[in-house]
Design an enzyme around this catalytic site. Structure first.
Site, short mmCIF file in Angstrom:
data_model
loop_
_atom_site.label_atom_id
_atom_site.label_comp_id
_atom_site.label_asym_id
_atom_site.label_seq_id
_atom_site.Cartn_x
_atom_site.Cartn_y
_atom_site.Cartn_z
N GLU A 1 -6.53 -7.51 3.72
CA GLU A 1 -6.06 -8.62 4.56
C GLU A 1 -7.22 -9.33 5.27
OE1 GLU A 1 -2.63 -7.81 7.06
OE2 GLU A 1 -3.17 -9.45 8.39
N SER B 1 5.76 0.04 3.96
CA SER B 1 5.76 -0.04 2.49
C SER B 1 6.26 1.25 1.85
CB SER B 1 4.35 -0.37 2.00
OG SER B 1 3.41 0.53 2.58
N HIS C 1 0.82 -1.22 0.00
CA HIS C 1 0.00 0.00 0.00
C HIS C 1 0.85 1.26 0.00
CE1 HIS C 1 -4.01 -1.99 1.35
NE2 HIS C 1 -3.89 -1.94 0.05
N THR D 1 -2.52 -8.22 10.96
CA THR D 1 -1.11 -8.08 11.34
C THR D 1 -0.65 -6.64 11.58
OG1 THR D 1 -0.57 -8.01 8.99
CG2 THR D 1 -0.34 -10.15 10.09
FE1 SF4 Z 1 2.60 -6.57 6.50
FE2 SF4 Z 1 5.25 -6.25 6.54
FE3 SF4 Z 1 4.01 -7.16 8.70
FE4 SF4 Z 1 4.23 -8.68 6.51
S1 SF4 Z 1 5.92 -8.00 7.84
S2 SF4 Z 1 2.41 -8.43 7.76
S3 SF4 Z 1 4.03 -7.15 4.88
S4 SF4 Z 1 3.77 -5.13 7.79
#
Ligand code: SF4
Length: 289
Positions: free
Chosen positions: A131, A269, A41, A168
């Site tokens: 998600e 990101s 994102h 997450t």
């Molecule tokens: Fe999202 Fe990065 Fe966590 Fe994976 S490690 S769940 S891509 S924030």
């Protein structure tokens, strides 16, 4: 002006892996390549991927989005997709490449396992984010998406087998409160906190740094859950003003008026060059008298 460069910040392992997969697929695959939603994102990262020849198909409903793809390759994003989306891609004869973050894969496996054992799963997540859409699809009817206290209060679950888990990239502290609320209604609920380490570490560092600065700038896109949560936790727990900027041009210097120290962090990101531009710009500003 003094800038505190908050660490860790920026790319997490899931984002790095997703870029690596997308790059390899584009280099090694003939024919059209699509991403089903933003691979990660961030608007700049998405623009870059499109410039490399990866088309963006970004409907609110991923299942419907697949029907817009007329052959070739489809990349499932780092946020994961439901089993129904995978099945539909196979029915359409698409070459499906899965760039789901390994931390999200683990949540899918956990929820599928719990539902298979007869649990009702309370899943704390953001409505409309891809998600939760993917995870809920692991066991429709058995996974109950809740976003806030009112959603939890509206649950009507029966039986001993109840579990609570989460997206997450949520706020560590808000999620703990919501888990406690689920446990107060269902003391038998098993808790599986799935906030990933990258999210947790970035939030803890931002809250800690907030003690020592006057204002915090978070570099990230407005669709990035973990970037939005960084702003929230700095305001709520760090008790300092915090602002989200997608790019340097979004920065309003009025936010920094009177500030002696500015904290800068970025979402998981956010490309590092965007954060660097923001840091260099603020460092070049005159500090207040
Ligand atoms: Fe999202 Fe990065 Fe966590 Fe994976 S490690 S769940 S891509 S924030």
């Amino acid at each position: 002006m003094e800038v505190v460069k908050i660490t860790p910040r920026g790319y997490c392992h899931g984002v790095v892996d997703a870029f690596r997969i997308a790059k390899r697929v584009r280099e090694e695959t003939a024919g059209p390549v699509h991403m089903l939603g933003m691979l990660v994102h961030n608007t700049h990262a998405t623009d870059d991927l499109q410039a490399q020849g990866i088309a963006l198909v970004d409907p609110p409903d991923r299942l419907a989005g697949l029907d817009q793809i007329k052959g070739g390759t489809v990349i499932f994003t780092a946020h994961g997709v439901s089993p129904q989306v995978k099945q539909r891609a196979a029915e359409l004869g698409l070459n499906a490449i899965d760039a789901t973050c390994s931390d999200v894969v683990r949540t899918h496996e956990l929820v599928a396992d719990l539902a298979g054992k007869g649990y009702e799963v309370v899943y704390i997540g953001r409505k409309g984010h891809p998600e939760p859409e993917g995870v809920v699809g692991e066991a429709p009817g058995k996974v109950h998406l809740v976003q806030d206290a009112a959603d939890i209060d509206a649950l009507d679950l029966k039986g001993d087998r109840i579990a609570v888990t989460c997206q997450t990239t949520l706020s560590v502290w808000d999620t703990e409160d919501l888990i406690d609320r689920v446990r107060s209604r269902y003391p038998q609920a098993e808790v599986h906190n799935e906030i990933c380490r990258a999210t947790q570490e970035r939030q803890e560092a931002a809250v800690e740094a907030a003690k020592d600065v006057d204002v915090v700038i978070v570099v990230g896109s407005s669709r990035s859950s973990n970037s939005l949560r960084l702003v929230e936790v700095v305001k709520k727990l760090g008790r300092k003003p915090a602002y989200l900027v997608d790019r340097l041009e979004d920065l309003d210097v009025a936010w920094l008026k009177g500030a002696k120290k500015v904290g800068v962090t970025s979402g998981a990101s956010t490309p590092s060059q965007l954060t660097r531009r923001v840091i260099e710009y603020i460092e070049a500003l005159e500090p207040p008298e």
